[in-house]
Design an enzyme around this catalytic site. Sequence first.
Site, PDB file in Angstrom:
ATOM      1  N   LYS A  54      41.974  51.746  59.101  1.00 29.85           N
ATOM      2  CA  LYS A  54      41.047  52.398  58.167  1.00 29.85           C
ATOM      3  C   LYS A  54      41.284  51.689  56.903  1.00 29.85           C
ATOM      4  O   LYS A  54      42.234  51.531  56.308  1.00 29.85           O
ATOM      5  CB  LYS A  54      41.429  53.951  58.045  1.00 29.85           C
ATOM      6  CG  LYS A  54      40.847  54.617  56.849  1.00 29.85           C
ATOM      7  CD  LYS A  54      40.076  55.841  57.315  1.00 29.85           C
ATOM      8  CE  LYS A  54      39.058  56.288  56.325  1.00 29.85           C
ATOM      9  NZ  LYS A  54      37.938  55.150  55.672  1.00 29.85           N
ATOM     10  N   LYS A  72      40.712  46.275  56.331  1.00 36.29           N
ATOM     11  CA  LYS A  72      40.237  46.220  55.258  1.00 36.29           C
ATOM     12  C   LYS A  72      39.174  45.323  55.392  1.00 36.29           C
ATOM     13  O   LYS A  72      39.158  44.319  56.444  1.00 36.29           O
ATOM     14  CB  LYS A  72      41.085  45.506  54.121  1.00 36.29           C
ATOM     15  CG  LYS A  72      40.508  45.505  52.829  1.00 36.29           C
ATOM     16  CD  LYS A  72      40.804  46.991  52.165  1.00 36.29           C
ATOM     17  CE  LYS A  72      40.563  47.218  50.804  1.00 36.29           C
ATOM     18  NZ  LYS A  72      40.748  48.492  50.284  1.00 36.29           N
ATOM     19  N   THR A 108      40.898  58.637  44.369  1.00 37.90           N
ATOM     20  CA  THR A 108      41.809  57.767  43.926  1.00 37.90           C
ATOM     21  C   THR A 108      42.504  58.091  42.401  1.00 37.90           C
ATOM     22  O   THR A 108      43.777  58.400  42.401  1.00 37.90           O
ATOM     23  CB  THR A 108      41.385  56.301  43.839  1.00 37.90           C
ATOM     24  OG1 THR A 108      40.908  56.097  45.201  1.00 37.90           O
ATOM     25  CG2 THR A 108      42.380  55.443  43.562  1.00 37.90           C
ATOM     26  N   ASN A 165      35.548  53.007  39.348  1.00 36.92           N
ATOM     27  CA  ASN A 165      35.844  54.198  39.953  1.00 36.92           C
ATOM     28  C   ASN A 165      36.903  54.841  39.655  1.00 36.92           C
ATOM     29  O   ASN A 165      37.368  55.826  39.317  1.00 36.92           O
ATOM     30  CB  ASN A 165      35.313  53.969  41.512  1.00 36.92           C
ATOM     31  CG  ASN A 165      35.825  55.481  42.244  1.00 36.92           C
ATOM     32  OD1 ASN A 165      36.966  55.538  42.552  1.00 36.92           O
ATOM     33  ND2 ASN A 165      34.909  56.278  42.645  1.00 36.92           N
ATOM     34  N   SER A 196      39.681  60.219  52.392  1.00 29.94           N
ATOM     35  CA  SER A 196      38.619  59.648  53.200  1.00 29.94           C
ATOM     36  C   SER A 196      39.201  60.181  54.512  1.00 29.94           C
ATOM     37  O   SER A 196      38.170  60.359  55.305  1.00 29.94           O
ATOM     38  CB  SER A 196      39.004  57.973  53.235  1.00 29.94           C
ATOM     39  OG  SER A 196      38.174  57.646  52.385  1.00 29.94           O
TER      40      SER A 196
HETATM   41  P1  NAD Z   1      35.139  49.240  40.572  1.00 24.99           P
HETATM   42  O1  NAD Z   1      34.403  48.205  41.290  1.00 24.99           O
HETATM   43  O2  NAD Z   1      34.500  50.765  40.687  1.00 24.99           O
HETATM   44  O3  NAD Z   1      35.733  48.838  39.240  1.00 24.99           O
HETATM   45  C1  NAD Z   1      36.475  47.457  38.959  1.00 24.99           C
HETATM   46  C2  NAD Z   1      36.647  47.603  37.246  1.00 24.99           C
HETATM   47  O4  NAD Z   1      37.592  46.444  37.373  1.00 24.99           O
HETATM   48  C3  NAD Z   1      35.406  47.328  36.729  1.00 24.99           C
HETATM   49  O5  NAD Z   1      35.552  48.124  35.376  1.00 24.99           O
HETATM   50  C4  NAD Z   1      35.633  45.869  36.598  1.00 24.99           C
HETATM   51  O6  NAD Z   1      34.836  45.553  35.299  1.00 24.99           O
HETATM   52  C5  NAD Z   1      36.972  45.577  36.184  1.00 24.99           C
HETATM   53  N1  NAD Z   1      37.297  44.124  36.654  1.00 24.99           N
HETATM   54  C6  NAD Z   1      36.652  43.421  37.578  1.00 24.99           C
HETATM   55  N2  NAD Z   1      37.139  42.216  37.734  1.00 24.99           N
HETATM   56  C7  NAD Z   1      37.972  42.266  36.362  1.00 24.99           C
HETATM   57  C8  NAD Z   1      38.956  41.168  35.865  1.00 24.99           C
HETATM   58  N3  NAD Z   1      38.960  39.975  36.311  1.00 24.99           N
HETATM   59  N4  NAD Z   1      39.664  41.479  34.821  1.00 24.99           N
HETATM   60  C9  NAD Z   1      39.773  42.769  34.238  1.00 24.99           C
HETATM   61  N5  NAD Z   1      39.141  43.678  34.713  1.00 24.99           N
HETATM   62  C10 NAD Z   1      38.259  43.331  35.864  1.00 24.99           C
HETATM   63  O7  NAD Z   1      36.548  49.384  41.663  1.00 24.99           O
HETATM   64  P2  NAD Z   1      37.490  50.481  41.835  1.00 24.99           P
HETATM   65  O8  NAD Z   1      36.942  50.994  43.065  1.00 24.99           O
HETATM   66  O9  NAD Z   1      37.605  51.138  40.746  1.00 24.99           O
HETATM   67  O10 NAD Z   1      38.846  49.651  42.340  1.00 24.99           O
HETATM   68  C11 NAD Z   1      39.774  49.126  41.374  1.00 24.99           C
HETATM   69  C12 NAD Z   1      41.135  49.065  41.979  1.00 24.99           C
HETATM   70  O11 NAD Z   1      41.690  50.227  42.320  1.00 24.99           O
HETATM   71  C13 NAD Z   1      41.008  47.725  43.122  1.00 24.99           C
HETATM   72  O12 NAD Z   1      42.166  47.237  43.042  1.00 24.99           O
HETATM   73  C14 NAD Z   1      40.933  48.786  44.089  1.00 24.99           C
HETATM   74  O13 NAD Z   1      41.397  47.979  45.426  1.00 24.99           O
HETATM   75  C15 NAD Z   1      41.774  49.790  43.728  1.00 24.99           C
HETATM   76  N6  NAD Z   1      41.411  51.200  44.819  1.00 24.99           N
HETATM   77  C16 NAD Z   1      40.402  51.726  44.524  1.00 24.99           C
HETATM   78  C17 NAD Z   1      40.178  52.552  45.306  1.00 24.99           C
HETATM   79  C18 NAD Z   1      38.908  53.624  45.285  1.00 24.99           C
HETATM   80  O14 NAD Z   1      38.873  54.673  46.052  1.00 24.99           O
HETATM   81  N7  NAD Z   1      38.045  53.362  44.598  1.00 24.99           N
HETATM   82  C19 NAD Z   1      41.253  53.145  46.128  1.00 24.99           C
HETATM   83  C20 NAD Z   1      42.302  52.569  46.171  1.00 24.99           C
HETATM   84  C21 NAD Z   1      42.565  51.491  45.322  1.00 24.99           C
END
Ligand code: NAD
Length: 424
Positions: free
Chosen positions: A80, A116, A200, A231, A358
């Site tokens: 997953k 992934k 998250t 997110n 999830s």
């Molecule tokens: P998202 O796409 O919703 O948001 C990403 C954010 O990071 C945006 O604000 C974007 O502008 C910023 N960003 C992108 N590139 C960047 C950079 N080079 N420097 C600074 N900021 C940058 O993604 P998300 O879902 O919020 O995920 C963010 C992190 O959290 C990731 O590492 C993801 O793997 C992790 N994560 C997310 C979830 C989830 O359920 N959404 C779960 C576990 C882990």
Amino acid sequence: MGEKHEESNQTMENLNVLQSTQAVIREALDKLGYPESVYELMKEPLRMLTVRIPVRMDDESVKIFTGFRAQHNDAVGPTKGGIRFHPDVTEDEVKALSIWMSLKSGIVDLPYGGGKGGIICDPREMSFRELERLSRGYVRAVSQIVGPSKDIPAPDVFTNSQIMAWMMDEYSRIKEFDSPGFITGKPLVLGGSHGRETATAKGVTICIREAAKKKGIELKGARVIIQGFGNAGSFLAKFMHDAGANVIGISDAYAALYDPNGLDIEYLLDRRDSFGTVTKLFKNTITNAELLESECDILVPAAIENQITAKNAHQIKADIIVEAANGPTTNEATKILTERGVLIVPDVLASAGGVTVSYFEWVQNNQGYYWSEEEVERKLEDILVKSFENVYQTAKSRKIDMRLAAYMVGVRKAAEASRFRGWV
Ligand code: NAD
């Protein structure tokens, strides 16, 4: 070019997320007393599929995208993990992310292994329909190795519930039966779970609260900086604001906002776009690098990998770092910060709220009976508080850093299951 890279890497910190993850996995398995064969099994995904996806663009040209799906270990159950749409996606990154998903599932004790996916693309430069064609094309390309009891995708960076909906629809068409349990993070009307969108951030909030208790920091009034406003980051900003903390810094891919008196979170949430971009509206910005080194009590990297390294670890002012993002802190930086007394709540624990809800979504899809938001939140709270304490006590009793403790807790279940199955 390749040789040049290797040369410079010898004198520089290792920023390859797969190699860094393997180093901690090895240490964790050694400490647990497993033989070398278990490390050999765990160091790479069992399966890695690379696909090429032709997509008809709006101007009638055809563009070929490269995508990946990694399945780390399915001894415990189906794999997953999310699908990332990003121009910087690499094979090694997807492999590392799949290993982290195994660790997360182990830490919060879910019946899953880690998986992934990723596609090298920039969704910010694609139209709605181009994104739909790419999402459907990806599912057609990987459909043989995914499924509700094989490998269950979810959202990640730059993917959302709309993309999950297209993917679920494509999979259901291929298999000729409705398959809501094929993917999680769906819209509510298509079998999504209450609380998934905020899961998250909720999980990170629980970890921040528990870490603050350990450090004797009052959450009310605590100064919080969050890197990333997508997110994870934006909902977290809201939850921190609601808890009475003072969110003094946020950022996106372009710049950062910092105000020691506190930011207007409601306004920022209202103005952010669907990619988590908001700083373009402001003139007085600082860089992401400056934001990380700014004064605060709690720092939450919630964007991308390798943000806190040996280079800036000494300049970090926070007492607590809670990793909402996957892989934001290097191993060297973890050592430096732990020695400095900073409490790090590692990604594999802090961001496990997403996969936990999830899992709830998948369970609800499988049984066809849906839970209330309160029920989801209560179950999430129970699981994460227990998991935090487990990792924290492991770190204390073994006198090791929180990352190594989390890896020890996380890898054990997949290692045991692989042994019982007679694989190693
Ligand atoms: P998202 O796409 O919703 O948001 C990403 C954010 O990071 C945006 O604000 C974007 O502008 C910023 N960003 C992108 N590139 C960047 C950079 N080079 N420097 C600074 N900021 C940058 O993604 P998300 O879902 O919020 O995920 C963010 C992190 O959290 C990731 O590492 C993801 O793997 C992790 N994560 C997310 C979830 C989830 O359920 N959404 C779960 C576990 C882990």
